[in-house]
Design a protein around this motif. Structure first.
Motif, PDB file in Angstrom:
ATOM      1  N   PRO A   1      27.206 -20.677 -17.001  1.00 60.05           N
ATOM      2  CA  PRO A   1      26.372 -19.845 -17.877  1.00 60.05           C
ATOM      3  C   PRO A   1      27.107 -18.583 -18.311  1.00 60.05           C
ATOM      4  O   PRO A   1      27.950 -18.044 -17.592  1.00 60.05           O
TER       5      PRO A   1
ATOM      6  N   THR B   1      22.738 -14.243 -19.224  1.00 57.86           N
ATOM      7  CA  THR B   1      21.451 -14.931 -19.132  1.00 57.86           C
ATOM      8  C   THR B   1      20.366 -13.957 -18.706  1.00 57.86           C
ATOM      9  O   THR B   1      20.561 -13.174 -17.769  1.00 57.86           O
TER      10      THR B   1
ATOM     11  N   GLY C   1      21.398 -16.019 -23.146  1.00 61.40           N
ATOM     12  CA  GLY C   1      20.766 -17.255 -22.715  1.00 61.40           C
ATOM     13  C   GLY C   1      19.513 -17.006 -21.909  1.00 61.40           C
ATOM     14  O   GLY C   1      19.210 -15.873 -21.508  1.00 61.40           O
ATOM     15  N   THR C   2      18.773 -18.068 -21.666  1.00 61.57           N
ATOM     16  CA  THR C   2      17.591 -18.023 -20.807  1.00 61.57           C
ATOM     17  C   THR C   2      17.799 -19.010 -19.667  1.00 61.57           C
ATOM     18  O   THR C   2      18.626 -19.929 -19.764  1.00 61.57           O
TER      19      THR C   2
ATOM     20  N   GLU D   1      15.944 -21.387 -19.034  1.00 61.95           N
ATOM     21  CA  GLU D   1      15.643 -22.698 -19.603  1.00 61.95           C
ATOM     22  C   GLU D   1      16.871 -23.326 -20.271  1.00 61.95           C
ATOM     23  O   GLU D   1      17.079 -24.542 -20.185  1.00 61.95           O
ATOM     24  N   ASP D   2      17.679 -22.503 -20.942  1.00 64.07           N
ATOM     25  CA  ASP D   2      18.899 -23.006 -21.568  1.00 64.07           C
ATOM     26  C   ASP D   2      19.829 -23.634 -20.532  1.00 64.07           C
ATOM     27  O   ASP D   2      20.376 -24.716 -20.732  1.00 64.07           O
ATOM     28  N   VAL D   3      20.013 -22.929 -19.432  1.00 68.75           N
ATOM     29  CA  VAL D   3      20.934 -23.400 -18.399  1.00 68.75           C
ATOM     30  C   VAL D   3      20.343 -24.596 -17.653  1.00 68.75           C
ATOM     31  O   VAL D   3      21.042 -25.565 -17.341  1.00 68.75           O
TER      32      VAL D   3
ATOM     33  N   ALA E   1      18.346 -26.852 -18.771  1.00 69.16           N
ATOM     34  CA  ALA E   1      18.430 -28.056 -19.600  1.00 69.16           C
ATOM     35  C   ALA E   1      19.799 -28.714 -19.449  1.00 69.16           C
ATOM     36  O   ALA E   1      19.906 -29.939 -19.329  1.00 69.16           O
TER      37      ALA E   1
ATOM     38  N   VAL F   1      27.517 -22.687 -21.119  1.00 69.55           N
ATOM     39  CA  VAL F   1      26.248 -22.415 -21.804  1.00 69.55           C
ATOM     40  C   VAL F   1      26.185 -20.904 -22.043  1.00 69.55           C
ATOM     41  O   VAL F   1      25.636 -20.150 -21.248  1.00 69.55           O
TER      42      VAL F   1
ATOM     43  N   GLY G   1      26.132 -19.427 -25.626  1.00 67.75           N
ATOM     44  CA  GLY G   1      25.890 -19.045 -27.011  1.00 67.75           C
ATOM     45  C   GLY G   1      27.146 -18.771 -27.805  1.00 67.75           C
ATOM     46  O   GLY G   1      27.108 -18.128 -28.856  1.00 67.75           O
TER      47      GLY G   1
END
Length: 259
Positions: free
Chosen positions: A193, A196, A221-222, A224-226, A228, A248, A250
């Motif tokens: 990540p 985040t 990031g959030t 949820e992004d990581v 997923a 992850v 952006g």
């Protein structure tokens, strides 16, 4: 962010997963997603109250068991894997999410800080992978391992020499384990990540605005992004992916502007 039921599959039905350092943030979101998609999740955190609270929240959505303890302690790691087997009869997924960040200038970084970062970030991951792999091999069912790296394992960041070093090492560990574990049907990957938004980073009032400016996609990031990305890499859809790192962030590591 809540997931809509119609968007969820039952991709992890019948699976058992262990996730360390999951009382909040990215680890919590990974556990929540796995449970909502049918897995039995053993949620670990060193903070017992946090682990119980987090598991209680997730248990409204699926099966989640709190397993408080120190994920860098070998005795606890063994007990954690054993508990997964006691709870469900098997273990299918192990996600080494636990980690610590101890900032400090290289020239006066304290030995105790260095060795603590290595103990948690490297030792905890290495030995969870070892214990989980032994169980996978015993079951003869294969399994999935996932490590949590960081964008700082790819691009330098002030005051994070030890942390970034530990995260880069996890990515090399995943590559080495391809040689060791592929014959047993075990795949191993890493998620890295970038910035985040979590409970910890939200304490910095400038964090979101700063990283929205620095990130090509316009926002940090959030969890949820990581989550997923993490859940994809431990799913049956990623069984032929191993030894890889999925960043992850952006797009931050592509351009790497310093905060």
């Amino acid at each position: 962010m809540e997931y809509n039921n119609h968007l969820l599959s039952n991709a992890f039905n019948g699976k058992t997963a262990v996730v360390t350092g999951a009382g909040q943030g990215i680890g919590f979101e990974i556990c929540r997603r796995l449970a909502r998609e049918g897995a039995t999740v053993l949620l670990n955190d060193i903070d017992a109250d946090l682990a119980e609270h987090a598991a209680g929240k997730i248990s409204r959505l699926g099966r989640c068991v709190a397993c408080p303890g120190d994920s860098s302690d070998l005795g606890f790691i063994k007990r954690l894997v054993e508990r997964a087997v006691v709870e469900t009869g098997s273990l299918d997924i192990a996600i080494a999410n636990a980690g610590i960040t101890l900032f400090g200038n290289f020239l006066d970084y304290k030995p105790e800080s260095f060795f603590k970062v290595m103990e948690v970030n490297l030792g905890g991951t290495f030995f969870l992978a070892q214990e989980a792999a032994k169980q996978f091999i015993k079951q003869r069912t294969g399994g999935s391992l996932l490590f949590m790296s960081s964008a700082t394992g790819h691009q330098a960041h002030k005051q994070l020499a030890a942390y970034g070093m530990s995260k880069a090492a996890l990515e090399m560990l995943a590559k080495h384990l391809v040689v060791e574990l592929s014959p047993f049907g075990i795949n191993v990957n890493t998620v890295a990540p970038g910035a985040t938004l979590t409970e910890r980073t939200a304490a910095d009032n400038e964090y979101e605005a700063t990283w929205a400016r620095l990130t090509p996609l316009g926002r940090p990031g959030t969890p949820e992004d990581v989550a997923a990305a993490a859940c994809f890499l431990v799913s049956d859809g990623a069984k032929h992916i191993t030894g890889q790192t999925l960043i992850v962030d952006g797009g931050w590591t592509v351009v790497s502007p310093s905060p």
